[in-house]
Design a protein around this motif. Structure first.
Motif, mmCIF file in Angstrom:
data_model
loop_
_atom_site.group_PDB
_atom_site.id
_atom_site.type_symbol
_atom_site.label_atom_id
_atom_site.label_comp_id
_atom_site.label_asym_id
_atom_site.label_seq_id
_atom_site.Cartn_x
_atom_site.Cartn_y
_atom_site.Cartn_z
ATOM 1 N N GLY A 125 6.411 39.447 52.421
ATOM 2 C CA GLY A 125 6.076 40.301 51.285
ATOM 3 C C GLY A 125 5.223 41.470 51.748
ATOM 4 O O GLY A 125 4.930 42.375 50.976
ATOM 5 N N ARG A 148 5.335 47.135 59.903
ATOM 6 C CA ARG A 148 6.677 47.614 60.237
ATOM 7 C C ARG A 148 6.782 49.113 59.960
ATOM 8 O O ARG A 148 7.285 49.879 60.783
ATOM 9 N N PHE A 200 4.842 44.630 54.576
ATOM 10 C CA PHE A 200 5.669 45.353 55.549
ATOM 11 C C PHE A 200 5.010 46.650 56.013
ATOM 12 O O PHE A 200 5.681 47.558 56.489
ATOM 13 N N CYS A 229 11.958 44.414 53.960
ATOM 14 C CA CYS A 229 12.487 45.389 52.998
ATOM 15 C C CYS A 229 12.191 44.905 51.589
ATOM 16 O O CYS A 229 13.038 44.970 50.696
ATOM 17 N N CYS A 230 10.961 44.415 51.405
ATOM 18 C CA CYS A 230 10.612 43.685 50.196
ATOM 19 C C CYS A 230 10.814 44.507 48.926
ATOM 20 O O CYS A 230 11.041 43.948 47.862
ATOM 21 N N SER A 231 10.707 45.830 49.012
ATOM 22 C CA SER A 231 10.858 46.598 47.771
ATOM 23 C C SER A 231 12.301 46.646 47.320
ATOM 24 O O SER A 231 12.583 47.090 46.225
ATOM 25 N N LEU A 232 13.213 46.219 48.175
ATOM 26 C CA LEU A 232 14.616 46.181 47.767
ATOM 27 C C LEU A 232 15.034 44.749 47.446
ATOM 28 O O LEU A 232 16.204 44.429 47.388
ATOM 29 N N CYS A 242 9.551 53.168 48.454
ATOM 30 C CA CYS A 242 10.777 52.422 48.745
ATOM 31 C C CYS A 242 11.677 52.324 47.527
ATOM 32 O O CYS A 242 12.888 52.217 47.652
ATOM 33 N N LEU A 286 3.305 46.852 47.799
ATOM 34 C CA LEU A 286 3.415 46.496 46.392
ATOM 35 C C LEU A 286 4.864 46.107 46.110
ATOM 36 O O LEU A 286 5.773 46.934 46.248
ATOM 37 N N THR A 287 5.061 44.845 45.738
ATOM 38 C CA THR A 287 6.441 44.374 45.521
ATOM 39 C C THR A 287 6.488 43.400 44.347
ATOM 40 O O THR A 287 5.479 43.145 43.708
ATOM 41 N N CYS A 333 13.893 50.472 55.033
ATOM 42 C CA CYS A 333 14.330 50.418 53.628
ATOM 43 C C CYS A 333 15.244 51.585 53.312
ATOM 44 O O CYS A 333 16.214 51.430 52.582
ATOM 45 N N GLY A 360 7.714 50.061 43.522
ATOM 46 C CA GLY A 360 7.348 49.235 44.666
ATOM 47 C C GLY A 360 7.352 50.053 45.939
ATOM 48 O O GLY A 360 8.190 50.927 46.118
ATOM 49 N N GLY A 361 6.409 49.756 46.812
ATOM 50 C CA GLY A 361 6.378 50.479 48.079
ATOM 51 C C GLY A 361 5.029 50.318 48.745
ATOM 52 O O GLY A 361 4.317 49.353 48.499
#
Ligand code: FMN
Ligand code: FES
Lengths: 600, 161
Positions: free
Chosen positions: A204, A209, A206, B127-130, A43, A359-360, A10, A366-367
């Motif tokens: 959703g 990763r 990550f 990269c869900c937060s973006l 993020c 958290l998104t 990210c 979010g992060g």
């Protein structure tokens, strides 16, 4: 002085590498030391650059852009030149006129600092703090001490320690880790295998990763400990293909570990040998299911096998195998070093330790969030995540992805605990937490998931292959305003049939998104079916566009944008939309500067 | 060229077969390497892999069509991976897809006539937060709006002129 760039996926996507390149260009004389780290999990603030002075973090700069590079470099280089060595606790900020105060506008706010301060990090303990590409950085924070300790223990004692910790699988099902290890240890077979599930299929989520990209050695160490405990000498990490950076970092980490004698024959001079290989997935959600993953490892189509026999008995090439998730392994070295009891001291009666959530969605911050089990959903979404962004109102949180469900507002005080979450109809899952506000249509959400599972169904069993397709068709017609009375009951009947009849977890849990949205948002289904109305104004076919004459200034912008000429009106006079011509593309609403287009 | 008269340079596969010699479970890895070499999986390459690995052509094609990563047709110079995962869905991935289709005139799984762009939707880029997010070749683009997505594509088109 040192500048450390947060270069997880990210951070890189947000531009971290561009900023670093710009700083490096200025740094020809090496006045400033430059390094990288992984993902700190904030993020929403990327790119993040940390300023270190002699090993102490003195400033965290957020949302840094290329244009800031020069000023950051200058301030930090100046601070370095000015700085006689300070005691490690003194903050540069406090020194009057210190060059770093130039950067105050980029510094993280007190509010945003709370995002981290409210967390308890075990699996993510090093993420965003150490250089993931440097084994020495990991060793400097007690890395590879746990495996040294374990090599002096018996495998049985290792398993006993994990049992004390209460660690349960973080990949979704939450099965006790010690039990699986013990079963694999006791299974008969010459060659045993250890497999790490890094397929992270829940769209959703990550955290896996982030762990691999930011702290690959903690995964390797966790795997070595597990391999020792079960008696495996060969191990695989099955990483999804969409994570190229994770694969690169893991490859580097494995090479470094091998060089340091931590992998291969006679690890650290002991009798224990183990090799770890990476296998890249090729894009199939069902391959997250353990038996499908094994098929895929063997080079086949990823179609699940009937259980039993479980992998502990007959796994990879029919040999005893144990599969764990990345986050599960990331906890292991900590447990060995700090004791199982310290881990079990956190959490609830039935769920021990911490859990990481991604958290998104419509969330302010979010992060990645790691918290002790037992906090409530509200604590995480509002306390840490800061609630809904853009002034919206909370509607539901989706947990567990395609296997999970949507939890409504009145259940926000539910504790994060395998049992309590299960009672809502959702699941703990792998940790995806997608927050939705009043603009998200819950019927469309169910349709979205069934579209996903219908496409990802491997086709082996009829219930899943045909059942998800039929459910998707019904949900689609409801979102198009063509739903029929009785459709909800038909969906429920299908759900029950599929749950009972499907071969693997994919099919058995595919109905969950439908069942939970019917349970908590039945009124939305009814509004679509009976009134051809989408209360969230999301379903395109059910939208109506009109212009509020009181707000319209007659600027003609919308009429110019409309691709089908559905908008008419004289200059400086209120315009109108002809519903017969309107194709509901929404361009008028996007164009209007006065908010005069009303979406119904 | 039609599929039946495709002639790929099969000698490029030799180092791949050597690297995986003796590994009976390497079919997916071999297909991945082959796709890296040829950009997609031509039919004659699939036959060659079948013969060399001792699998039936049906099994090789079965594996190649099971996984979304594998392509049986060439892709454009720029491969757009558009995320349609949950977080991106909630944040408007559909409107991004619509914008890309408008801009390029092709949809999911298709390639523009000039061979510059292919669109492929994927389930999550991590990269869900973006979100909403898309990836073009190696670069990830986040916090997209329909206008921003069109703009990115236009800039790439300009640059390749
Ligand atoms: C359809 C489906 C998809 C799954 N996807 C994943 C995944 O992406 N990652 C994962 O760790 N586990 C996934 N699981 C769970 C695995 O089957 C398995 O339970 C898990 O990897 C075991 O590790 P753990 O005990 O450490 O959780 C999935 C299960 C199903 C049924
Ligand atoms: S859902 Fe789009 S990047 Fe994860």
């Amino acid at each position: 002085m040192k500048l450390v760039f947060g270069e997880g996926s990210c951070g890189i996507a947000a531009g971290a590498r561009k900023v670093r390149a710009a700083v490096e260009k200025l740094n020809a004389d090496n006045a400033v030391e430059i390094g990288i780290t992984g993902c700190i999990g904030m993020c929403y603030l990327e790119p993040i650059v940390d300023v270190y002075d002699g090993g102490t973090l003195v400033k965290r700069l957020v949302k840094v852009q290329e244009k800031d590079a020069e000023r950051i470099y200058k301030a930090v280089a100046d601070a370095g030149r000015a700085g006689a060595p300070r005691p490690p606790t003194a903050s540069v900020q406090q020194q009057d006129g210190a060059p770093l105060s130039e950067l105050a506008d980029l510094e993280i706010s007190a509010d945003d600092k709370e995002f981290l301060e409210k967390q308890t990090r075990i699996a993510l303990r090093h993420c965003g703090l150490i250089d993931p590409e440097d084994i020495a950085a990991y060793e400097a924070v007690d890395g590879y001490k746990a495996i040294r300790k374990v090599l002096a223990m018996t495998p049985e004692d290792v398993i006993a320690e994990i049992k004390v910790s209460g660690l349960a699988g973080r990949g979704g099902a939450g099965f006790p880790t010690w039990f699986k290890w013990n079963a694999a240890r006791n299974a008969k077979g010459e060659q045993k295998y250890l497999i790490c599930n890094a397929d992270e299929g829940d769209p959703g989520a990550f955290m896996d990763r982030a762990v691999i990209e930011s702290d690959p050695h903690s995964l390797i160490e966790g795997m070595l400990i597990a391999a020792y405990a079960i008696g495996a000498t060969k191990a695989f990490v099955y990483v999804r293909a969409e994570y190229p950076l994770a694969i690169v970092r893991l490859e580097k980490a494995l090479a470094a570990a091998k060089k340091a004698g931590l992998l291969g024959e006679n690890i650290l001079g002991s009798h224990f040998s183990c090799d770890i290989r990476i296998k890249a997935g090729a894009g199939a959600f069902v391959c997250g299911e353990e038996t499908a993953l094994i098929e895929s490892l063997e080079g086949n189509r990823g179609m699940p096998r009937l259980k039993p026999p479980f992998p502990a008995e007959k796994g990879y090439t029919q040999a005893p195998s144990n599969i764990n998730n990345v986050e599960t392994f990331a906890n292991v070295a900590w447990i060995i070093l700090n004791g199982g009891a310290a881990f079990a001291a956190m959490g609830t009666e039935t769920s021990k330790g911490t859990k990481v959530f991604a958290l998104t969605g419509k969330i302010k911050r979010g992060g990645l969030v790691e918290i002790p089990m037992g906090l409530t959903l509200r604590d995480v979404i509002f306390g840490i995540g800061g609630g809904i962004r853009d002034g919206g109102t909370f509607k539901a949180v989706q947990m567990g992805g395609p296997s999970g469900g949507c939890i409504p507002e009145h259940l926000l005080d539910t504790k994060i605990d395998y049992k309590a979450l299960g009672a809502t109809g959702a699941i703990m899952g792998s940790g995806g937490m997608v927050v939705m506000d009043s603009h998200t249509c819950m019927v469309n959400m169910a349709r979205f998931f069934l579209d996903f599972t219908a496409k990802e169904s491997c086709g082996k069993c009829v219930h899943c292959r045909i059942g998800t397709k039929r459910m998707h068709e019904i949900l689609t017609r409801i979102t198009e305003g063509k739903g029929k009375e009785g459709d909800v009951e038909l969906l429920q009947e299908l759900c029950n049939g599929i749950k009972a009849g499907a071969l693997c977890g994919l099919g058995q849990t595919a109905p969950n998104p439908v069942l939970t949205t019917i349970r908590y948002f039945r009124d939305e289904y009814d509004a679509h079916i009976r009134e051809a109305r989408c209360p969230a104004h999301e379903c395109a076919a059910l939208k109506t566009y009109s212009i509020d004459p009181a707000k319209c200034k007659g600027c003609t912008m919308c009429a110019k944008k409309c691709p089908v000429g559905a908008i008419t009106g004289a200059v400086k006079q209120p315009h109108a939309i002809d519903p017969a011509k309107c194709i509901k593309c929404g361009q008028c609403a996007a164009t209007c500067k006065f908010g005069a287009v009303v979406i119904g | 060229m039609c599929e039946c008269c495709e002639k790929s340079d099969l000698s490029k596969l030799t180092p791949v077969f050597e690297a995986f010699a003796g590994d009976d479970h390497a079919l997916i890895s071999i297909l991945q390497k082959a796709q890296e070499i040829y950009g997609y999986l031509p039919v004659d390459v699939l036959y060659a892999i079948a013969e060399k690995t001792g699998n039936s052509p049906a099994k090789v094609l079965g594996v190649a069509t099971f996984y979304t990563q594998f392509r049986l047709k060439p892709v454009g110079k720029n491969l757009i991976l558009l995320c349609k995962g949950t977080a991106c869905h909630v944040n408007g991935a559909d409107s991004i897809e619509k914008a890309l289709v408008e801009e390029l005139g092709v949809g999911d799984g298709e390639t523009t006539d000039d061979g510059l762009f292919s669109i492929k939707t994927v389930a999550c880029l991590g990269c869900c937060s973006l979100s909403p997010v898309m990836m073009i070749n190696e670069d990830t683009y986040g916090s997209l709006t329909p206008a921003k997505a069109k703009d990115i594509v236009r800039k790439i088109r300009e640059a390749s002129k």
